[in-house]
Write an enzyme that holds these catalytic residues in place. Structure first.
Site, mmCIF file in Angstrom:
data_model
loop_
_atom_site.group_PDB
_atom_site.id
_atom_site.type_symbol
_atom_site.label_atom_id
_atom_site.label_comp_id
_atom_site.label_asym_id
_atom_site.label_seq_id
_atom_site.Cartn_x
_atom_site.Cartn_y
_atom_site.Cartn_z
ATOM 1 N N THR A 1 -11.464 29.991 -20.826
ATOM 2 C CA THR A 1 -12.962 30.278 -20.195
ATOM 3 C C THR A 1 -13.449 31.111 -21.071
ATOM 4 O O THR A 1 -14.693 30.949 -21.482
ATOM 5 C CB THR A 1 -12.716 30.725 -18.659
ATOM 6 O OG1 THR A 1 -12.102 32.051 -18.900
ATOM 7 C CG2 THR A 1 -11.966 29.920 -17.621
ATOM 8 N N LYS A 2 -12.932 32.323 -21.628
ATOM 9 C CA LYS A 2 -13.611 33.033 -22.644
ATOM 10 C C LYS A 2 -13.946 32.411 -24.025
ATOM 11 O O LYS A 2 -14.982 32.423 -24.578
ATOM 12 C CB LYS A 2 -12.618 34.158 -22.929
ATOM 13 C CG LYS A 2 -12.684 35.316 -21.937
ATOM 14 C CD LYS A 2 -13.971 35.733 -21.411
ATOM 15 C CE LYS A 2 -13.974 36.778 -20.229
ATOM 16 N NZ LYS A 2 -15.181 37.231 -19.829
ATOM 17 N N LEU B 1 -5.393 29.901 -19.277
ATOM 18 C CA LEU B 1 -6.680 29.675 -18.699
ATOM 19 C C LEU B 1 -7.821 30.589 -18.828
ATOM 20 O O LEU B 1 -8.978 30.350 -19.187
ATOM 21 C CB LEU B 1 -6.671 29.394 -17.145
ATOM 22 C CG LEU B 1 -7.909 28.662 -16.531
ATOM 23 C CD1 LEU B 1 -8.306 27.294 -17.161
ATOM 24 C CD2 LEU B 1 -7.878 28.496 -15.222
ATOM 25 N N TYR B 2 -7.423 32.243 -18.828
ATOM 26 C CA TYR B 2 -8.382 33.232 -18.705
ATOM 27 C C TYR B 2 -9.012 32.810 -20.399
ATOM 28 O O TYR B 2 -10.010 32.879 -20.286
ATOM 29 C CB TYR B 2 -7.680 34.528 -18.626
ATOM 30 C CG TYR B 2 -8.575 35.515 -18.778
ATOM 31 C CD1 TYR B 2 -8.279 36.140 -20.108
ATOM 32 C CD2 TYR B 2 -9.634 35.934 -18.085
ATOM 33 C CE1 TYR B 2 -9.007 37.363 -20.429
ATOM 34 C CE2 TYR B 2 -10.278 36.976 -18.638
ATOM 35 C CZ TYR B 2 -10.211 37.674 -19.737
ATOM 36 O OH TYR B 2 -10.847 38.642 -20.173
ATOM 37 N N ALA B 3 -8.139 33.016 -21.231
ATOM 38 C CA ALA B 3 -8.610 32.835 -22.845
ATOM 39 C C ALA B 3 -9.393 31.613 -22.857
ATOM 40 O O ALA B 3 -10.518 31.642 -23.408
ATOM 41 C CB ALA B 3 -7.258 32.616 -23.657
#
Ligand SMILES: O=C(O)[C@H]1O[C@H](OP(=O)(O)OP(=O)(O)OC[C@H]2O[C@@H](n3ccc(=O)[nH]c3=O)[C@H](O)[C@@H]2O)[C@H](O)[C@@H](O)[C@@H]1O
Length: 412
Positions: free
Chosen positions: A225-226, A221-223
């Protein structure tokens, strides 16, 4: 409007206990006065109005440019690892720098507060606030004519996204749009340099990773959002003329680093004689990362600001095209996690017990190997610190900052 003596319709729904006799005009006025003052004080508490005179004085002084052709930069996440290093580098060369940070407790506040205090001693003022606060941003941009925004505030961490996904939407998407909306409306518009992430390359097999590669599907999910951030910034470039530079940081390490990252948590366990967990990818393949030393990242950030080009819009309307750029900022030489551990053991002259855990599924990117030739060509970016040297500097800092528990028996 019903005749005054007739109870107004609203009262039909009020609880009979509290039903009032229809108030006189004076009573209506007093009630209205009370409600207005109550709302005003509530909003002041929740959304602080423009700050005090001293606040403005601190911000203006911090933003003061002390070199010819200097720039004035708003650094978001300025109390963070990369943000604090970049802020100091810009201030030391004579640029104006104002920081903003919400001091969230993702990895505890004390390290951020110490970084803030040290920056304060060097003339960098960090506003304690959240960039989701539109009023705060408006006051800041009305106080300083920023030429650049260095957007480093984010919810970081690859694994934490599983625990608290909402923090990533608020920290990496909502806050980005709020900031870009302010930049779009500013006159003149600043140029924006922001932190994307090497994790956008996801489970890509083609190595080394290049900016021209397709970046999907992200594995965390982090990736995601980026990657979304890259799409959003592209929109503000095309629609509103904002100059945008996205920096795909790889695994950044160094003094004053982030305690949530592996290299940092490893040293703590080694010194405390505790085992560490070393994850492995499927088929028992060692995980590898492109570790990049903080000083090299700072050079990449400053070079991006200096070559950002100008935003073209005014009043939110675009006047001609503005630069849109993306750069990989890494070392270009992947190192496995076990090799990292060995370097730490050599620096500390200690051995550590490794609990090897094979990862199930795609909870993490197993390999990161990056092509940095575009940044070398366009930014003059050239990493100079190898992992052995960089980790040596980190170990020295760590023992200085936390003390060596083997010597002082202090807990971290
Ligand atoms: O490249 C990036 O974009 C990302 O790099 C790092 O993320 P990561 O590389 O996962 O950094 P660490 O959390 O320090 O992990 C490094 C490696 O060590 C492994 N690891 C981590 C922790 C642990 O206890 N054991 C272990 O083997 C991880 O799986 C990973 O392969 C940063 O934490 C992200 O903010 C950044 O965006």
């Amino acid at each position: 409007m019903p005749p005054l003596e007739e109870p107004c319709k609203f009262q039909a729904f009020m609880n009979p206990t509290f039903r009032l006799r229809f108030p006189s005009t004076m009573m209506v006025f007093l009630w209205a006065l009370f409600l207005i003052s109550f709302m005003a004080s509530f909003l002041t508490f929740v959304h602080p109005a423009p700050r005090s005179t001293s606040w403005h004085k601190n911000v203006r002084s911090s933003a003061h440019i002390r070199r010819p052709n200097g720039i004035s930069v708003l650094v978001t996440g300025a109390a963070g690892f990369i943000g604090s290093h970049v802020s100091l580098a810009l201030k030391n060369r004579g640029d104006g720098v104002v920081g903003v940070d919400n001091f969230d407790n993702y990895y505890g506040r004390s390290l951020k507060q110490t970084r803030r205090d040290l920056l304060g001693l060097n003339g960098v003022y960090i506003v304690d606030g959240d960039i989701n606060d539109r009023r705060l941003l408006s006051v800041l941009f009305n106080t300083v004519e920023f030429t650049h925004v260095m957007h480093l505030a984010a919810q970081v961490g690859v694994q934490y996204a599983v625990e608290n996904p909402y923090a990533y939407v608020r920290g990496n998407i909502a806050s980005l749009v709020t900031l870009l909306e302010q930049c779009k409306s500013a006159d003149p518009q600043p140029a924006v340099v922001w932190a994307s992430s090497g994790s956008v390359y996801g489970a890509q097999n083609k190595v080394p990773f290049s900016e021209t590669d397709r970046v999907d599907p992200p594995t965390t999910l982090y990736a995601s959002t980026k990657k979304t951030g890259e799409e959003i910034t592209h929109t503000y470039n095309r629609l509103h003329g904002l100059s945008i530079t996205g920096l795909r940081f790889f695994t950044v390490y160094g003094p004053w680093g982030r305690p949530d990252m592996a290299y940092f948590s490893f040293i703590k366990n080694i010194l405390q004689g505790k085992p560490i967990t070393v994850y492995r990818a499927k088929n028992q393949v060692d995980l590898a990362r492109d570790f990049i030393y903080i000083d090299d990242i700072v050079k990449g950030c400053v070079a991006s600001l200096d070559t950002s080009g100008k935003s073209t819009g005014s009043g939110g309307l675009k006047n001609g095209s503005a630069p849109y750029r993306i750069f990989n900022l890494g070392n270009g030489s992947p190192v496995t996690v076990p090799a990292l551990v060995t370097i730490l053991e050599e620096n500390l002259k200690m051995k550590v017990t490794k609990d090897v855990v094979d990862m199930c599924g795609d909870g993490d990117d197993s390999f990161a190997y990056v092509n940095i030739s575009l940044a070398e060509r366009e930014l003059g970016y050239k990493p100079t610190t190898d992992l052995q040297t960089g980790l040596g500097e980190f170990v020295k800092w760590y023992l200085w900052y936390y003390g060596n528990p083997l010597v002082q028996n202090r807990s971290v």
